[in-house]
Write a protein that holds these residues in place. Structure first.
Motif, PDB file in Angstrom:
ATOM      1  N   GLY A  37       0.662  -1.332   0.160  1.00  0.00           N
ATOM      2  CA  GLY A  37      -0.094  -0.096  -0.005  1.00  0.00           C
ATOM      3  C   GLY A  37       0.779   1.379  -0.157  1.00  0.00           C
ATOM      4  N   TYR A  38       0.112   2.444  -0.226  1.00  0.00           N
ATOM      5  CA  TYR A  38       0.679   3.736  -0.283  1.00  0.00           C
ATOM      6  C   TYR A  38       1.668   4.015   0.998  1.00  0.00           C
ATOM      7  CZ  TYR A  38       1.449   8.746  -0.926  1.00  0.00           C
ATOM      8  OH  TYR A  38       1.848  10.088  -0.826  1.00  0.00           O
ATOM      9  N   LEU A  39       0.840   4.069   2.176  1.00  0.00           N
ATOM     10  CA  LEU A  39       1.560   4.538   3.381  1.00  0.00           C
ATOM     11  C   LEU A  39       2.760   3.448   3.701  1.00  0.00           C
ATOM     12  CD1 LEU A  39      -1.482   5.320   5.615  1.00  0.00           C
ATOM     13  CD2 LEU A  39       0.345   6.877   4.650  1.00  0.00           C
ATOM     14  N   LYS A  40       2.685   2.255   3.326  1.00  0.00           N
ATOM     15  CA  LYS A  40       4.028   1.174   3.779  1.00  0.00           C
ATOM     16  C   LYS A  40       4.779   1.432   2.601  1.00  0.00           C
ATOM     17  CE  LYS A  40       1.070  -2.658   5.477  1.00  0.00           C
ATOM     18  NZ  LYS A  40       0.661  -4.123   5.257  1.00  0.00           N
ATOM     19  N   SER A  41       4.723   2.026   1.436  1.00  0.00           N
ATOM     20  CA  SER A  41       5.626   2.249   0.417  1.00  0.00           C
ATOM     21  C   SER A  41       6.477   3.465   1.100  1.00  0.00           C
ATOM     22  CB  SER A  41       5.182   2.259  -0.861  1.00  0.00           C
ATOM     23  OG  SER A  41       4.285   3.621  -0.860  1.00  0.00           O
ATOM     24  N   ILE A  42       5.573   4.231   1.597  1.00  0.00           N
ATOM     25  CA  ILE A  42       6.550   5.600   1.868  1.00  0.00           C
ATOM     26  C   ILE A  42       7.291   5.170   3.289  1.00  0.00           C
ATOM     27  CG2 ILE A  42       6.291   7.779   3.385  1.00  0.00           C
ATOM     28  CD1 ILE A  42       3.692   8.300   1.827  1.00  0.00           C
ATOM     29  N   PHE A  43       7.063   4.360   3.941  1.00  0.00           N
ATOM     30  CA  PHE A  43       7.795   4.008   5.022  1.00  0.00           C
ATOM     31  C   PHE A  43       8.933   3.126   4.561  1.00  0.00           C
ATOM     32  CE2 PHE A  43       9.058   0.512   8.110  1.00  0.00           C
ATOM     33  CZ  PHE A  43       9.417   1.277   8.930  1.00  0.00           C
ATOM     34  N   LEU A  44       8.738   2.212   3.612  1.00  0.00           N
ATOM     35  CA  LEU A  44       9.919   1.209   3.119  1.00  0.00           C
ATOM     36  C   LEU A  44      10.780   2.230   2.377  1.00  0.00           C
ATOM     37  CD1 LEU A  44      10.726  -1.527   2.295  1.00  0.00           C
ATOM     38  CD2 LEU A  44       9.262  -1.348   0.165  1.00  0.00           C
ATOM     39  N   TYR A  45      10.351   3.220   1.622  1.00  0.00           N
ATOM     40  CA  TYR A  45      11.222   4.077   0.840  1.00  0.00           C
ATOM     41  C   TYR A  45      12.229   4.757   1.902  1.00  0.00           C
ATOM     42  CZ  TYR A  45       8.947   3.327  -3.723  1.00  0.00           C
ATOM     43  OH  TYR A  45       8.395   2.590  -4.866  1.00  0.00           O
ATOM     44  N   ALA A  46      11.419   5.542   2.982  1.00  0.00           N
ATOM     45  CA  ALA A  46      12.621   5.988   3.924  1.00  0.00           C
ATOM     46  C   ALA A  46      13.499   4.947   4.496  1.00  0.00           C
ATOM     47  CB  ALA A  46      11.571   6.666   4.958  1.00  0.00           C
ATOM     48  N   THR A  47      13.100   3.841   4.993  1.00  0.00           N
ATOM     49  CA  THR A  47      13.906   2.845   5.295  1.00  0.00           C
ATOM     50  C   THR A  47      14.897   2.304   4.567  1.00  0.00           C
ATOM     51  OG1 THR A  47      12.109   1.796   6.478  1.00  0.00           O
ATOM     52  CG2 THR A  47      14.114   0.542   6.583  1.00  0.00           C
ATOM     53  N   CYS A  48      14.651   2.318   3.145  1.00  0.00           N
ATOM     54  CA  CYS A  48      15.754   1.829   2.164  1.00  0.00           C
ATOM     55  C   CYS A  48      16.845   3.215   2.121  1.00  0.00           C
ATOM     56  CB  CYS A  48      14.919   1.991   0.634  1.00  0.00           C
ATOM     57  SG  CYS A  48      14.229   0.376   0.456  1.00  0.00           S
ATOM     58  N   ILE A  49      16.528   4.379   1.910  1.00  0.00           N
ATOM     59  CA  ILE A  49      17.187   5.492   1.992  1.00  0.00           C
ATOM     60  C   ILE A  49      18.375   5.471   3.385  1.00  0.00           C
ATOM     61  CG2 ILE A  49      17.463   8.007   2.283  1.00  0.00           C
ATOM     62  CD1 ILE A  49      14.896   8.096   0.473  1.00  0.00           C
ATOM     63  N   ILE A  50      17.562   5.130   4.427  1.00  0.00           N
ATOM     64  CA  ILE A  50      18.320   5.267   5.686  1.00  0.00           C
ATOM     65  C   ILE A  50      19.431   3.878   5.637  1.00  0.00           C
ATOM     66  CG2 ILE A  50      18.329   4.736   7.959  1.00  0.00           C
ATOM     67  CD1 ILE A  50      15.654   6.420   8.305  1.00  0.00           C
ATOM     68  N   PHE A  51      18.910   2.868   5.122  1.00  0.00           N
ATOM     69  CA  PHE A  51      19.971   1.583   5.195  1.00  0.00           C
ATOM     70  C   PHE A  51      21.130   1.902   4.177  1.00  0.00           C
ATOM     71  CE2 PHE A  51      17.058  -1.937   7.109  1.00  0.00           C
ATOM     72  CZ  PHE A  51      17.318  -1.213   8.269  1.00  0.00           C
ATOM     73  N   ALA A  52      20.697   2.726   2.959  1.00  0.00           N
ATOM     74  CA  ALA A  52      21.606   2.995   1.862  1.00  0.00           C
ATOM     75  C   ALA A  52      22.735   3.708   2.293  1.00  0.00           C
ATOM     76  CB  ALA A  52      20.893   3.456   0.698  1.00  0.00           C
ATOM     77  N   ILE A  53      22.268   4.627   2.990  1.00  0.00           N
ATOM     78  CA  ILE A  53      23.235   5.741   3.770  1.00  0.00           C
ATOM     79  C   ILE A  53      24.196   5.125   4.679  1.00  0.00           C
ATOM     80  CG2 ILE A  53      23.566   7.447   5.141  1.00  0.00           C
ATOM     81  CD1 ILE A  53      21.057   8.711   3.977  1.00  0.00           C
ATOM     82  N   ALA A  54      23.450   4.000   5.404  1.00  0.00           N
ATOM     83  CA  ALA A  54      24.321   3.345   6.409  1.00  0.00           C
ATOM     84  C   ALA A  54      25.594   2.256   5.595  1.00  0.00           C
ATOM     85  CB  ALA A  54      23.518   2.240   7.364  1.00  0.00           C
ATOM     86  N   GLY A  55      25.029   1.841   4.360  1.00  0.00           N
ATOM     87  CA  GLY A  55      25.930   1.036   3.834  1.00  0.00           C
ATOM     88  C   GLY A  55      26.974   1.637   3.053  1.00  0.00           C
ATOM     89  N   ILE A  56      26.470   3.152   2.439  1.00  0.00           N
ATOM     90  CA  ILE A  56      27.835   3.789   2.031  1.00  0.00           C
ATOM     91  C   ILE A  56      28.720   4.192   3.136  1.00  0.00           C
ATOM     92  CG2 ILE A  56      28.052   6.310   0.982  1.00  0.00           C
ATOM     93  CD1 ILE A  56      25.347   5.960  -0.556  1.00  0.00           C
ATOM     94  N   CYS A  57      28.383   4.275   4.187  1.00  0.00           N
ATOM     95  CA  CYS A  57      29.142   4.913   5.385  1.00  0.00           C
ATOM     96  C   CYS A  57      30.041   3.650   5.645  1.00  0.00           C
ATOM     97  CB  CYS A  57      28.364   5.318   6.591  1.00  0.00           C
ATOM     98  SG  CYS A  57      27.623   6.930   6.520  1.00  0.00           S
ATOM     99  N   ILE A  58      29.557   2.234   5.626  1.00  0.00           N
ATOM    100  CA  ILE A  58      30.231   1.264   6.119  1.00  0.00           C
ATOM    101  C   ILE A  58      31.069   1.145   4.846  1.00  0.00           C
ATOM    102  CG2 ILE A  58      30.282  -1.189   6.364  1.00  0.00           C
ATOM    103  CD1 ILE A  58      29.396   0.266   8.872  1.00  0.00           C
ATOM    104  N   ILE A  59      31.077   1.013   3.706  1.00  0.00           N
ATOM    105  CA  ILE A  59      32.191   1.125   2.616  1.00  0.00           C
ATOM    106  C   ILE A  59      33.104   2.132   2.702  1.00  0.00           C
ATOM    107  CG2 ILE A  59      32.225   1.185  -0.013  1.00  0.00           C
ATOM    108  CD1 ILE A  59      29.393   0.117  -0.386  1.00  0.00           C
ATOM    109  N   ILE A  60      32.759   3.384   3.107  1.00  0.00           N
ATOM    110  CA  ILE A  60      33.595   4.442   3.098  1.00  0.00           C
ATOM    111  C   ILE A  60      34.667   3.949   4.173  1.00  0.00           C
ATOM    112  CG2 ILE A  60      34.276   6.584   3.683  1.00  0.00           C
ATOM    113  CD1 ILE A  60      31.886   7.155   2.149  1.00  0.00           C
ATOM    114  N   LYS A  61      34.162   3.314   5.425  1.00  0.00           N
ATOM    115  CA  LYS A  61      35.011   3.231   6.568  1.00  0.00           C
ATOM    116  C   LYS A  61      35.841   1.659   6.391  1.00  0.00           C
ATOM    117  CE  LYS A  61      32.178   4.607  10.354  1.00  0.00           C
ATOM    118  NZ  LYS A  61      31.470   4.421  11.682  1.00  0.00           N
ATOM    119  N   ARG A  62      35.476   1.096   5.447  1.00  0.00           N
ATOM    120  CA  ARG A  62      36.083  -0.037   4.954  1.00  0.00           C
ATOM    121  C   ARG A  62      37.253   0.355   4.039  1.00  0.00           C
ATOM    122  NH1 ARG A  62      39.088  -3.742   5.884  1.00  0.00           N
ATOM    123  NH2 ARG A  62      39.492  -5.446   4.119  1.00  0.00           N
TER     124      ARG A  62
END
Length: 111
Positions: A37-62
């Protein structure tokens, strides 16, 4: 590592921690349900952005653990070079002892 350190570009992470985080992020992104649904997709996109930022930070630290500038993360956008860089991140041991990006993540410190 505390929660804030996952969103910081400073410091270093070793291979084991890097692989754990990337594996968990891969499981998350692989199990995303697209027909929701629409509300779940907004939450999912926000979660994906947060996790993608965390992944980028981990790659840079590596990269920092290998004493390479975090700017080299942009090499992941180039097809054949990205394969070489991923192999480097997974299999090459980081520099021994402290480097210009921080202390050795394998050294145990007493606090």
């Amino acid at each position: 590592m505390d929660f804030k350190s996952y969103f910081s570009f400073e410091g270093r992470v070793n291979r084991a921690h890097f692989l754990r985080v990337i594996f968990l992020l891969g499981i998350f992104f692989n199990n995303i349900e697209t027909d929701i649904g629409y509300l779940k997709s907004i939450f999912l996109y926000a979660t994906c952005i947060i996790f993608a930022i965390a992944g980028i930070c981990i790659i840079i630290k590596r990269l920092h653990d290998l004493e390479i500038s975090g700017g080299f993360i942009f090499l992941l956008l180039i097809p054949f070079i990205s394969t070489f860089l991923i192999i480097l991140l997974v299999f090459i041991k980081g520099t021994y002892g402290p480097n210009k990006y921080g202390e050795d993540p394998l050294v145990v410190t007493d606090k």
